[in-house]
Design a protein around this motif. Sequence first.
Motif, PDB file in Angstrom:
ATOM      1  N   THR A 348       0.839  -1.199   0.000  1.00 25.98           N
ATOM      2  CA  THR A 348       0.000   0.000   0.000  1.00 25.98           C
ATOM      3  C   THR A 348       0.877   1.253   0.000  1.00 25.98           C
ATOM      4  N   TYR A 349       0.487   2.210  -0.831  1.00 24.20           N
ATOM      5  CA  TYR A 349       1.210   3.487  -0.917  1.00 24.20           C
ATOM      6  C   TYR A 349       0.245   4.610  -0.575  1.00 24.20           C
ATOM      7  N   GLU A 350       0.597   5.402   0.426  1.00 26.54           N
ATOM      8  CA  GLU A 350      -0.246   6.519   0.843  1.00 26.54           C
ATOM      9  C   GLU A 350       0.274   7.809   0.217  1.00 26.54           C
ATOM     10  N   THR A 351      -0.644   8.608  -0.290  1.00 21.89           N
ATOM     11  CA  THR A 351      -0.254   9.862  -0.920  1.00 21.89           C
ATOM     12  C   THR A 351      -1.362  10.892  -0.754  1.00 21.89           C
ATOM     13  N   ASN A 364       6.773   6.197  -7.678  1.00 19.66           N
ATOM     14  CA  ASN A 364       6.684   6.576  -6.265  1.00 19.66           C
ATOM     15  C   ASN A 364       6.198   5.419  -5.391  1.00 19.66           C
ATOM     16  N   ALA A 365       5.252   4.651  -5.941  1.00 21.96           N
ATOM     17  CA  ALA A 365       4.682   3.529  -5.188  1.00 21.96           C
ATOM     18  C   ALA A 365       5.509   2.253  -5.320  1.00 21.96           C
ATOM     19  N   LYS A 366       6.648   2.366  -6.040  1.00 17.44           N
ATOM     20  CA  LYS A 366       7.552   1.234  -6.262  1.00 17.44           C
ATOM     21  C   LYS A 366       6.859   0.075  -6.975  1.00 17.44           C
ATOM     22  N   ILE A 420      -3.358   2.087  -3.733  1.00 20.35           N
ATOM     23  CA  ILE A 420      -3.003   3.494  -3.542  1.00 20.35           C
ATOM     24  C   ILE A 420      -4.066   4.117  -2.639  1.00 20.35           C
TER      25      ILE A 420
END
Length: 423
Positions: A348-351, A364-366, A420
């Motif tokens: 999970t990528y938080e933005t 950015n989230a790889k 995301i």
Amino acid sequence: MDIIQDLEKRGLIQQTTDEEGLKNHLRNNQVTLYCGFDPTADSLHIGHLVPLIMLKRFQKAGHKPIALVGGGTGMIGDPSGRSTERSLNTTEVVKGYSEALRRQFNKILEVEENENSVVVRNNYEWLGQMTVIDFLRDAGKHFGINYMLAKESVSARIENGISFTEFSYMILQSLDFMKLYEEEDCTLQIGGSDQWGNITAGMELIRRSRENQDEDIKVYGLTVPLITKADGTKFGKTAGGAIWLDPEKTTPYEFYQFWINTDDRDVIKFIKYFTFLDENEIAELEEEVEKRPENRTAQKRLAEEMTKMVHDEQALEQAQKISRALFSGSLKQLSGSDIGQGFKDVPTYETAKEEIGLVDLLVNAKISSSKRQAREDIKNGAIYINGEREQEINYTIGADDRIEDRFTIIRRGKKKYFLIDFQ
């Protein structure tokens, strides 16, 4: 068909202390029975389900079950089935665990006010009040050291070492059987196969403590088999750890998927062990496994029954909805709650909640290793946004791509999902 015949057909009896005597006892009486569960965590896991469901089977057959929370024995630790000493928890921790187990008993066993409703007891009621002198005089004097050393739960630990604390566990559990015999007219204890020594010790204590009394003592023990999987791996364990009954620890979707993924070689055995399906339906499902295994009909039926039993109908419907969405790729139909369950363990990528270019987001989230790789992934059709392929390199992720204005699900290739989280 009586209860023992049903259990035998399902392969649920490992040992009984007096098979014919128990059959007659159950046939001629409404029998009170119990099974104990020590609070070693804040939730039961699926390894507890067979004895728990056994209580329910006896209840459906007209008998009266007691679910015993081991608030007292849980302070000590059962040596059965272990090669090392357990870590001891504080009184407050065990008390909290005990309350959590009580809530789960009440849910799964469906406590109702009738003549054979489930009774939930806690052995801390009597063990917590007992003095050392009482313990030694009233219980300890009835147990010979040689008798205790001969029990497998103790003998298996002698070589590696066992403390007096765990050595005394057998006596404490024996006191449970005696107390429930006295207060609830409980004449049958059930448990896992590793509990055989503790169960028979309890029967012995009841008899020895009354050997000078004119009393017709009829007490029995029954154990269920250890659950094994055809591939040799431990039942109830996954890469993520144990499968818990608490939905906060194992979501209903994860729980459902565990049963869906049951091996063809195990599924009919598990249906017999865990469900209340009759033998005609089980025979039909067995035929399906043999003739059309690709349909996984038996696994779906098993997963349905178990998710309804442990959670509820609504949780089952949600788990099925998530499964269908993932299978079909129609992810936009999922709610935020669905995503929380179905994508709990994906990266999970938080933005921030703002527009962002797809290439930048992938880096950015790889999800992709570089901008060059990201452009290649997009161009080659390897990137999916909420289930839909996106091949526009300059695509911008915006509000329309956020489910419930928060989540976007990115898939790279066939199976690699990323979540995301726009906050």
